[in-house]
Design an enzyme around this catalytic site. Structure first.
Site, PDB file in Angstrom:
ATOM      1  N   HIS A  56       1.021  -1.113  -0.156  1.00  0.00           N
ATOM      2  CA  HIS A  56      -0.018   0.093   0.017  1.00  0.00           C
ATOM      3  C   HIS A  56       1.004   1.188   0.022  1.00  0.00           C
ATOM      4  O   HIS A  56       2.058   1.101   0.117  1.00  0.00           O
ATOM      5  CB  HIS A  56      -0.976   0.040   1.162  1.00  0.00           C
ATOM      6  CG  HIS A  56      -0.567   0.173   2.465  1.00  0.00           C
ATOM      7  ND1 HIS A  56       0.434  -0.847   3.046  1.00  0.00           N
ATOM      8  CD2 HIS A  56      -0.570   1.203   3.553  1.00  0.00           C
ATOM      9  CE1 HIS A  56       0.625  -0.329   4.327  1.00  0.00           C
ATOM     10  NE2 HIS A  56       0.402   0.699   4.531  1.00  0.00           N
ATOM     11  N   HIS A  58       1.438   4.040   1.803  1.00  0.00           N
ATOM     12  CA  HIS A  58       1.968   4.749   2.938  1.00  0.00           C
ATOM     13  C   HIS A  58       3.375   4.947   2.937  1.00  0.00           C
ATOM     14  O   HIS A  58       3.970   3.934   2.574  1.00  0.00           O
ATOM     15  CB  HIS A  58       1.404   4.163   4.179  1.00  0.00           C
ATOM     16  CG  HIS A  58       0.131   4.520   4.614  1.00  0.00           C
ATOM     17  ND1 HIS A  58      -0.744   3.677   5.666  1.00  0.00           N
ATOM     18  CD2 HIS A  58      -0.680   5.533   4.222  1.00  0.00           C
ATOM     19  CE1 HIS A  58      -2.014   4.133   5.768  1.00  0.00           C
ATOM     20  NE2 HIS A  58      -2.018   5.357   4.722  1.00  0.00           N
ATOM     21  N   ASP A  60       5.815   4.774   5.144  1.00  0.00           N
ATOM     22  CA  ASP A  60       6.512   3.951   5.850  1.00  0.00           C
ATOM     23  C   ASP A  60       6.680   2.516   5.051  1.00  0.00           C
ATOM     24  O   ASP A  60       7.673   1.487   5.549  1.00  0.00           O
ATOM     25  CB  ASP A  60       6.244   3.527   7.159  1.00  0.00           C
ATOM     26  CG  ASP A  60       4.947   2.925   7.450  1.00  0.00           C
ATOM     27  OD1 ASP A  60       3.829   3.486   6.668  1.00  0.00           O
ATOM     28  OD2 ASP A  60       4.697   2.315   8.408  1.00  0.00           O
ATOM     29  N   HIS A  61       6.111   2.386   3.900  1.00  0.00           N
ATOM     30  CA  HIS A  61       5.991   1.256   3.071  1.00  0.00           C
ATOM     31  C   HIS A  61       6.838   1.551   1.706  1.00  0.00           C
ATOM     32  O   HIS A  61       7.041   0.470   1.150  1.00  0.00           O
ATOM     33  CB  HIS A  61       4.749   0.636   2.872  1.00  0.00           C
ATOM     34  CG  HIS A  61       4.180   0.323   4.174  1.00  0.00           C
ATOM     35  ND1 HIS A  61       4.167  -1.080   4.827  1.00  0.00           N
ATOM     36  CD2 HIS A  61       3.712   1.045   5.502  1.00  0.00           C
ATOM     37  CE1 HIS A  61       3.584  -1.144   6.051  1.00  0.00           C
ATOM     38  NE2 HIS A  61       3.206   0.204   6.328  1.00  0.00           N
ATOM     39  N   HIS A 112      -7.424  -0.403   5.717  1.00  0.00           N
ATOM     40  CA  HIS A 112      -6.405   0.347   6.132  1.00  0.00           C
ATOM     41  C   HIS A 112      -6.164   1.519   5.175  1.00  0.00           C
ATOM     42  O   HIS A 112      -6.389   2.596   5.368  1.00  0.00           O
ATOM     43  CB  HIS A 112      -5.195  -0.637   6.301  1.00  0.00           C
ATOM     44  CG  HIS A 112      -3.953   0.284   6.858  1.00  0.00           C
ATOM     45  ND1 HIS A 112      -3.984   0.851   8.045  1.00  0.00           N
ATOM     46  CD2 HIS A 112      -2.858   0.637   6.372  1.00  0.00           C
ATOM     47  CE1 HIS A 112      -2.717   1.645   7.983  1.00  0.00           C
ATOM     48  NE2 HIS A 112      -2.225   1.558   7.131  1.00  0.00           N
ATOM     49  N   ASP A 133      -0.196  -3.593   6.248  1.00  0.00           N
ATOM     50  CA  ASP A 133      -0.673  -3.235   7.524  1.00  0.00           C
ATOM     51  C   ASP A 133      -2.324  -3.700   7.489  1.00  0.00           C
ATOM     52  O   ASP A 133      -3.190  -2.979   8.012  1.00  0.00           O
ATOM     53  CB  ASP A 133      -0.602  -1.670   7.649  1.00  0.00           C
ATOM     54  CG  ASP A 133       0.530  -0.967   7.885  1.00  0.00           C
ATOM     55  OD1 ASP A 133       1.497  -1.957   8.001  1.00  0.00           O
ATOM     56  OD2 ASP A 133       0.753   0.232   7.833  1.00  0.00           O
ATOM     57  N   HIS A 171       4.859  -4.570  10.804  1.00  0.00           N
ATOM     58  CA  HIS A 171       4.899  -3.764  12.102  1.00  0.00           C
ATOM     59  C   HIS A 171       5.244  -4.894  13.469  1.00  0.00           C
ATOM     60  O   HIS A 171       4.300  -5.921  13.557  1.00  0.00           O
ATOM     61  CB  HIS A 171       3.818  -2.788  12.211  1.00  0.00           C
ATOM     62  CG  HIS A 171       4.096  -1.639  11.479  1.00  0.00           C
ATOM     63  ND1 HIS A 171       4.622  -0.542  11.679  1.00  0.00           N
ATOM     64  CD2 HIS A 171       3.295  -1.280  10.236  1.00  0.00           C
ATOM     65  CE1 HIS A 171       4.342   0.332  10.781  1.00  0.00           C
ATOM     66  NE2 HIS A 171       3.575  -0.112   9.953  1.00  0.00           N
TER      67      HIS A 171
HETATM   68 FE    FE Z   1       2.824   1.023   8.182  1.00  0.00          FE
HETATM   69 ZN    ZN Z   2       0.062   1.675   6.482  1.00  0.00          ZN
END
Ligand code: FE
Ligand code: ZN
Length: 259
Positions: A56, A58, A60-61, A112, A133, A171
């Site tokens: 996805h 985001h 942090d990915h 998410h 996530d 995570h």
């Molecule tokens: Fe994340």
């Molecule tokens: Zn995420």
């Protein structure tokens, strides 16, 4: 069976590397940061990075996507319905990716984010799932873009995978998730035992992943919204009748947001 290695990033992210010794190739999953990946490749010159999988959009990915792609020339596979720059192939529900000769299926799991995908390999002996996530050990992702209804049905699709499926989440949230799970179901022995195991692992600074679908079905309240004790907990929290399934799920998801 390829080997999975987790590279820790930021506070609590894991960037998974999938290592295939037959071909000396590596795939990277959701690299929020390029540096740990580039460093790993530098320490392991016998391997080359051929593939990147994205679940996805985001940051942090995806934060390391362009740097890693430029450094390695790897092919990037990711969700068709998410704003991600630099994808070489756009994936939707039911698509298949070939990874080191194995078929990996794409499962659409909105909730998410609205276009989130998961990757499932139906390996006979060791099936595995990369779920970003969406499903966490003992929990699930927050509803940033999707609805509770979408997340509930996404999680039900994942819960229908074989019990021995290894679950690689993005995570390290397991301990906090299980504390919440214990509050929802104080009498659930599987949750109690798992929380003790996870407390010990975290006290030793160790990772709590991968999980399995079978273990999640026993201990993850977000996969247990049909269970009488979870329905009862949701009902007593809102002091109103709550239907099993989707409504119970929505209720405990909202509860967890403020836990
Ligand atoms: Fe994340
Ligand atoms: Zn995420």
């Amino acid at each position: 069976m390829p080997q999975f290695i987790a590279l820790p990033a930021f506070q609590d992210n894991y960037i998974w590397l999938i290592i295939d010794d037959n071909t000396s190739q590596v795939a990277v999953v959701d690299p929020g940061d390029a540096i740990p990946v580039i460093k790993w490749l530098g320490r392991h010159p016998e391997y080359s990075l051929s593939t990147m999988l994205i679940t996805h959009h985001h940051r942090d990915h995806t934060g390391g996507l362009s740097t890693i792609k430029a450094a390695t020339g790897c092919k990037v596979f990711g969700p068709a319905d998410e704003p991600v720059q630099g994808l070489d192939r756009l994936l939707s529900d039911g698509d298949e990716v070939s990874l080191f000769g194995e078929k990996v299926k794409v499962i659409s799991v909105p909730g998410h984010t609205s276009g989130h995908i998961a990757f499932f390999c139906d390996d006979e002996k060791d099936p595995w799932l990369l779920c970003g996530d969406t499903l966490f050990a003992g929990g699930c992702g927050r509803l940033f873009e999707g609805t509770a209804q979408q997340m509930h049905s996404s999680l039900q699709r994942l819960a229908a995978l074989p019990d021995n499926t290894l679950v690689y989440c993005a995570h390290e949230y397991t301990q906090a998730n299980l504390r919440f799970a214990h509050a929802v179901e104080p009498d659930n022995q599987d949750i109690k035992v798992r929380l003790e195991v996870v407390n010990d692992l975290r006290a030793a600074g160790r990772m709590t992943l991968p999980s399995t679908i079978g273990l999640e079905k026993l201990t993850n309240p977000f996969l247990r919204s049909e269970h009488p004790d979870v329905i009862k907990a949701a009902t007593s929290r809102v002091q109103d009748s709550v239907e099993p399934g989707e409504q119970t799920f929505a209720n405990i998801r909202a509860w967890k947001d403020n836990f």
